[in-house]
Design a protein around this motif. Sequence first.
Motif, PDB file in Angstrom:
ATOM      1  N   HIS A 147      29.430  54.054  43.523  1.00  0.00           N
ATOM      2  CA  HIS A 147      30.825  54.526  44.084  1.00  0.00           C
ATOM      3  C   HIS A 147      30.833  54.039  45.622  1.00  0.00           C
ATOM      4  O   HIS A 147      32.128  54.381  46.252  1.00  0.00           O
ATOM      5  CB  HIS A 147      30.774  56.142  44.080  1.00  0.00           C
ATOM      6  N   MET A 148      29.877  53.415  46.007  1.00  0.00           N
ATOM      7  CA  MET A 148      30.015  52.907  47.492  1.00  0.00           C
ATOM      8  C   MET A 148      29.845  51.595  47.563  1.00  0.00           C
ATOM      9  O   MET A 148      29.294  51.090  48.830  1.00  0.00           O
ATOM     10  CB  MET A 148      28.928  53.840  48.059  1.00  0.00           C
ATOM     11  N   PHE A 149      30.250  50.629  46.793  1.00  0.00           N
ATOM     12  CA  PHE A 149      30.039  49.215  46.871  1.00  0.00           C
ATOM     13  C   PHE A 149      30.833  48.583  48.013  1.00  0.00           C
ATOM     14  O   PHE A 149      30.416  47.548  48.434  1.00  0.00           O
ATOM     15  CB  PHE A 149      30.216  48.514  45.635  1.00  0.00           C
ATOM     16  N   VAL A 150      31.721  49.402  48.585  1.00  0.00           N
ATOM     17  CA  VAL A 150      32.438  48.647  49.722  1.00  0.00           C
ATOM     18  C   VAL A 150      32.245  49.299  51.016  1.00  0.00           C
ATOM     19  O   VAL A 150      33.075  49.192  51.695  1.00  0.00           O
ATOM     20  CB  VAL A 150      33.887  48.311  49.403  1.00  0.00           C
ATOM     21  N   SER A 151      31.460  50.227  50.961  1.00  0.00           N
ATOM     22  CA  SER A 151      31.298  51.253  52.082  1.00  0.00           C
ATOM     23  C   SER A 151      30.507  50.524  53.301  1.00  0.00           C
ATOM     24  O   SER A 151      30.357  51.150  54.401  1.00  0.00           O
ATOM     25  CB  SER A 151      30.612  52.427  51.538  1.00  0.00           C
ATOM     26  N   ILE A 177      34.520  45.015  43.770  1.00  0.00           N
ATOM     27  CA  ILE A 177      34.767  45.068  45.332  1.00  0.00           C
ATOM     28  C   ILE A 177      36.306  45.149  44.876  1.00  0.00           C
ATOM     29  O   ILE A 177      37.246  45.694  45.827  1.00  0.00           O
ATOM     30  CB  ILE A 177      34.189  43.993  45.805  1.00  0.00           C
ATOM     31  N   HIS A 178      36.896  44.231  44.053  1.00  0.00           N
ATOM     32  CA  HIS A 178      38.280  44.003  44.053  1.00  0.00           C
ATOM     33  C   HIS A 178      39.065  45.238  43.512  1.00  0.00           C
ATOM     34  O   HIS A 178      40.009  45.857  44.096  1.00  0.00           O
ATOM     35  CB  HIS A 178      38.434  42.913  43.031  1.00  0.00           C
ATOM     36  N   VAL A 179      38.537  46.016  42.417  1.00  0.00           N
ATOM     37  CA  VAL A 179      39.260  47.099  41.726  1.00  0.00           C
ATOM     38  C   VAL A 179      38.874  48.341  42.275  1.00  0.00           C
ATOM     39  O   VAL A 179      39.513  49.417  41.844  1.00  0.00           O
ATOM     40  CB  VAL A 179      39.363  47.004  40.451  1.00  0.00           C
ATOM     41  N   THR A 180      37.871  48.826  43.084  1.00  0.00           N
ATOM     42  CA  THR A 180      37.406  49.966  43.461  1.00  0.00           C
ATOM     43  C   THR A 180      38.561  50.288  44.486  1.00  0.00           C
ATOM     44  O   THR A 180      39.208  49.715  45.027  1.00  0.00           O
ATOM     45  CB  THR A 180      35.908  50.014  44.240  1.00  0.00           C
ATOM     46  N   ASP A 181      38.687  51.705  44.328  1.00  0.00           N
ATOM     47  CA  ASP A 181      39.549  52.741  45.124  1.00  0.00           C
ATOM     48  C   ASP A 181      41.115  51.982  44.574  1.00  0.00           C
ATOM     49  O   ASP A 181      42.017  52.113  45.693  1.00  0.00           O
ATOM     50  CB  ASP A 181      39.288  52.376  46.817  1.00  0.00           C
ATOM     51  N   THR A 182      41.334  51.654  43.365  1.00  0.00           N
ATOM     52  CA  THR A 182      42.602  51.226  42.906  1.00  0.00           C
ATOM     53  C   THR A 182      42.980  52.119  41.588  1.00  0.00           C
ATOM     54  O   THR A 182      42.150  52.888  41.429  1.00  0.00           O
ATOM     55  CB  THR A 182      42.792  49.733  42.625  1.00  0.00           C
ATOM     56  N   TYR A 183      43.972  51.860  41.033  1.00  0.00           N
ATOM     57  CA  TYR A 183      44.345  52.501  39.959  1.00  0.00           C
ATOM     58  C   TYR A 183      43.487  52.265  38.662  1.00  0.00           C
ATOM     59  O   TYR A 183      43.241  52.893  37.992  1.00  0.00           O
ATOM     60  CB  TYR A 183      45.812  52.415  39.505  1.00  0.00           C
ATOM     61  N   PHE A 184      42.740  50.952  38.872  1.00  0.00           N
ATOM     62  CA  PHE A 184      41.969  50.729  37.897  1.00  0.00           C
ATOM     63  C   PHE A 184      40.934  51.842  37.686  1.00  0.00           C
ATOM     64  O   PHE A 184      40.347  52.333  36.726  1.00  0.00           O
ATOM     65  CB  PHE A 184      41.009  49.483  38.124  1.00  0.00           C
ATOM     66  N   VAL A 185      40.203  52.370  38.988  1.00  0.00           N
ATOM     67  CA  VAL A 185      39.279  53.456  38.749  1.00  0.00           C
ATOM     68  C   VAL A 185      39.817  54.673  38.208  1.00  0.00           C
ATOM     69  O   VAL A 185      39.061  55.447  37.708  1.00  0.00           O
ATOM     70  CB  VAL A 185      38.677  53.939  40.240  1.00  0.00           C
ATOM     71  N   VAL A 186      41.285  55.016  38.739  1.00  0.00           N
ATOM     72  CA  VAL A 186      41.924  56.119  38.210  1.00  0.00           C
ATOM     73  C   VAL A 186      41.911  56.096  36.915  1.00  0.00           C
ATOM     74  O   VAL A 186      41.711  57.068  36.141  1.00  0.00           O
ATOM     75  CB  VAL A 186      43.264  56.070  38.925  1.00  0.00           C
ATOM     76  N   ALA A 187      42.216  55.022  36.176  1.00  0.00           N
ATOM     77  CA  ALA A 187      42.626  54.958  34.785  1.00  0.00           C
ATOM     78  C   ALA A 187      41.016  55.064  34.128  1.00  0.00           C
ATOM     79  O   ALA A 187      41.046  55.937  33.134  1.00  0.00           O
ATOM     80  CB  ALA A 187      43.133  53.405  34.396  1.00  0.00           C
ATOM     81  N   HIS A 188      40.046  54.337  34.471  1.00  0.00           N
ATOM     82  CA  HIS A 188      38.750  54.405  34.187  1.00  0.00           C
ATOM     83  C   HIS A 188      38.441  55.866  33.913  1.00  0.00           C
ATOM     84  O   HIS A 188      37.896  56.236  32.746  1.00  0.00           O
ATOM     85  CB  HIS A 188      37.783  53.581  34.915  1.00  0.00           C
ATOM     86  N   PHE A 189      38.262  56.661  35.149  1.00  0.00           N
ATOM     87  CA  PHE A 189      37.871  57.955  34.917  1.00  0.00           C
ATOM     88  C   PHE A 189      38.599  58.851  34.433  1.00  0.00           C
ATOM     89  O   PHE A 189      38.285  60.005  33.676  1.00  0.00           O
ATOM     90  CB  PHE A 189      37.344  58.679  36.212  1.00  0.00           C
ATOM     91  N   VAL A 224      42.812  43.099  50.658  1.00  0.00           N
ATOM     92  CA  VAL A 224      43.816  41.912  50.269  1.00  0.00           C
ATOM     93  C   VAL A 224      43.575  41.564  48.895  1.00  0.00           C
ATOM     94  O   VAL A 224      42.853  40.689  48.582  1.00  0.00           O
ATOM     95  CB  VAL A 224      43.432  40.913  51.401  1.00  0.00           C
ATOM     96  N   PRO A 225      44.335  42.300  48.212  1.00  0.00           N
ATOM     97  CA  PRO A 225      44.240  42.148  46.763  1.00  0.00           C
ATOM     98  C   PRO A 225      44.329  40.662  46.266  1.00  0.00           C
ATOM     99  O   PRO A 225      43.656  39.987  45.463  1.00  0.00           O
ATOM    100  CB  PRO A 225      45.376  42.792  46.218  1.00  0.00           C
ATOM    101  N   ALA A 226      45.251  39.697  46.898  1.00  0.00           N
ATOM    102  CA  ALA A 226      45.576  38.494  46.444  1.00  0.00           C
ATOM    103  C   ALA A 226      44.272  37.754  46.554  1.00  0.00           C
ATOM    104  O   ALA A 226      43.795  36.581  46.115  1.00  0.00           O
ATOM    105  CB  ALA A 226      46.532  37.776  47.317  1.00  0.00           C
ATOM    106  N   PHE A 227      43.154  38.181  47.762  1.00  0.00           N
ATOM    107  CA  PHE A 227      42.008  37.553  47.889  1.00  0.00           C
ATOM    108  C   PHE A 227      40.766  38.095  47.211  1.00  0.00           C
ATOM    109  O   PHE A 227      39.915  37.547  47.489  1.00  0.00           O
ATOM    110  CB  PHE A 227      41.793  37.314  49.507  1.00  0.00           C
ATOM    111  N   ARG A 228      41.058  39.162  46.467  1.00  0.00           N
ATOM    112  CA  ARG A 228      40.139  39.978  45.761  1.00  0.00           C
ATOM    113  C   ARG A 228      39.092  40.593  46.591  1.00  0.00           C
ATOM    114  O   ARG A 228      37.835  40.675  46.169  1.00  0.00           O
ATOM    115  CB  ARG A 228      39.476  38.984  44.797  1.00  0.00           C
ATOM    116  N   VAL A 229      39.195  40.677  47.958  1.00  0.00           N
ATOM    117  CA  VAL A 229      38.157  41.286  48.688  1.00  0.00           C
ATOM    118  C   VAL A 229      38.534  42.735  49.221  1.00  0.00           C
ATOM    119  O   VAL A 229      39.845  43.017  49.689  1.00  0.00           O
ATOM    120  CB  VAL A 229      37.615  40.298  50.047  1.00  0.00           C
ATOM    121  N   LYS A 230      37.690  43.501  49.602  1.00  0.00           N
ATOM    122  CA  LYS A 230      37.959  44.702  50.307  1.00  0.00           C
ATOM    123  C   LYS A 230      36.628  45.221  50.988  1.00  0.00           C
ATOM    124  O   LYS A 230      35.613  45.000  50.442  1.00  0.00           O
ATOM    125  CB  LYS A 230      38.652  45.766  49.656  1.00  0.00           C
TER     126      LYS A 230
END
Lengths: 563, 255
Positions: free
Chosen positions: A307-311, A381-393, B137-143
Amino acid sequence: MANGSLANEVSYLEYQGKHKGIMGWLLSVDHKRIGLMYLMGIMIFFFVAMTLGVMMRLEMLTPGETIMKPQTYNSVFTLHGVIMVFLFIIPAIPAVFGNFMLPIQIGAKDVAFPRLNLFSWYLYMVGAILAIVSLFIGDGPADTGWTFYVPYSIRSAQNVSITTMAAFVLGFSSIVTGLNFVVTIHRLRAPGMTWFRMPLFVWGLYATSWIQVLATPVIGITLALIMLERFMGVGVFDPALGGDPILYQHLFWIYSHPAVYIMILPAMGVVSEILPTFSRKDIFGYKQIAISSLGIALIGYLVWGHHMFVSGMSDTSRIVFSLLTFLVAIPTGVKIFNWVATLYKASIKFSAPLYYVLGFIFIFSIGGLTGLVLGALATDIHVTDTYFVVAHFHYVMFGGMGIMFFATMHYWFPKVFGKMYNEKLAIVACTVIIIGFNTLYFPMFIMGYMGMPRRYYDYLPQFQGWHILSTVGSWILVSGIVFMFGNLFYALLKGPKASMNPWGGTTLEWKVPSPPPLENFDEIPIVTGGPYVHDKATYIMYPSKEGINANGGVKTVNQEAAL
Amino acid sequence: MNPIVELVDNSFIFIVAISVLLLLGVTVAMIYFVFRYSEKNNPKPDQSITGSTTLEILWTVIPLILVLAMFFYGYEGFKEMRNIPPNAMLVKVTGKMWFWHFEYDNKKTSDTLLVLPQGKDVRFELMSADVNHSFYVPAFRVKEDCIPGRTNHMWFHTTNIGEFDIECAEYCGMNHSYMLGKVRVVPEKEYLEWVNRVDTVKKTDSLTAPTGTVPGTVKTDSIKTTQPKVDTTKTTGNKKDTLKVNPKDSLKKNK
């Protein structure tokens, strides 16, 4: 001979004990009545949280303000999360159907500690009332999200303290129930009910109960520390006082990730009950399914860091947590493959509960497989904290646990209430639910990959089309749910009487009347075989009448002393 | 080519492709069995089938290999994300409720608008002045999160000229969804001109006039945004918690 004495007993619904009327329920230590009381509470909160969810979707219909202000929206998603997680998903199957069915399925008259059982219901109600109270007093409902991340949760002037207090009390209710179930399963199994003769629902509850007992205290401590921090400024988590906000996230997920398995394991247990019943044959890979429950519970403890890959956690721990996360997919896959294999060369009676289970397998598979996208570091790292996670759970929690809760209600409804519902209407409702569900949540995967962050009150214009589709889905889904409950409610009032075993089930609950009498069994039965054997009898319901002394037999359990 | 975007998209496609195959396999088998072995078509179930060791091994080992491959793909992309080129230019990013603040090497600062030269590797030092934020920055796939009291790192390569959205991805209070910004990638000459232009009045460049506001959308809320003492945040003015510090003070302490 045997049937005569059973038919004369009154059911648990009509039984009159020391207390009459409503007190007969509020003071009852009967596991079945307590299960039904949980059901009442859980249904109310489910509808409250569902309404909040519908409001959120309505707000998302257009960019900018649609029906509420940002502050309101933030409180609405927080309460939706807190109520759904702590008041519905965690207790729903174990506290309602676990309470009701566990003692019957293992051939016991009640759980090991009936008074403790009632106490945990009161704790649940106190926690629930605190959550509701937090809406109306102080500076307004909490606005932190159900995760209460610091430092925001410490700084927020909203009523966070009472909401965390509510979650704290609910945690205790969960621990007490878990403890009760573990002891019950260890001590109160009927003679001959060896570990590998237990129904798989019991295995699911057993794994769940251990998580409840071992992981819930962590969240208790964490939430208590938040309160200390808010009231006294102790500075464990607040960086302004020398604390560490990442520490909070670790502690929170050390509980809350295993909690995901508290939510799903009992639901998986019910799948393993329903499939053999309607397949008319033994389940495929009984031992693998039973052991995979324990496997999930065990590995589930070790994956919280995903849950903390970008923390800002160290790269090494991110890699280790990613690897461990993928391992939890294996026992889950084993279960799904075994369930599908159970249908092979079966003789399938197509009925409402089975239909819900098929819907579950499809939706839950999507939920599980999208979890792989979240387990892989680069994509997470790209989809965490986005609607992708909301959809997944939502696919896993609602599509998994929620739909299985509906399946469970349809499967055990005739046993619990002694009434039968209209199966055709139940199947129609389920179809509407599956269509609505996918229309509501599938667009969220797409939005998530496009970069729509979660917990957003407003959004950029490129997302609007998907948001509209999703909101329309919420209307379809809710119509399906309301229709389904309407059908069941009508059956409760006007439905025809259900027989003892309407589905042809092979586990012990189908050997007692519908609804069951006060102490379930006239005599503790003796178990002579596995739980899903269809072609021969595996229970001796009246050992004494067949000249068998249970206490001298396979296993001695002093049932009376425990009661 | 932007290496991170490629790696993320490729591992996504790889995982989704395998997932779709597995989902189809499970669903088709399930639906076929339900019809083929219905009560009508198969009145007598085969009670002898209770499991198969071969199958159990197969559907443990094959998925294990598949998920390890997925893990490896994800790890490869992650390695690239963490492998910050040593000569990358540096921008300091500070998240504040509810706007982004950027500081360049030459002390040039900017709010909300991040101007970058094309074809460069850019390294970010991520900090927060108050609560958790996440620079996305979604376009760069990083956060990566901005956590008060610590500095996180992130980098990307600016490939194409254009404007890209910046979003805050970690919930941070009332105007979380308005904590937006733009990455503007421009030719190097134009960038140098911009970064060396020192405003005499104030050194801050902004995409929109007042700090932290949002153009057009929420006029009433944006007025509140500019003031630090919004009702959601406890500030020093609050009598109850004397120990709590104004978010702005905590930033100074951390430095």
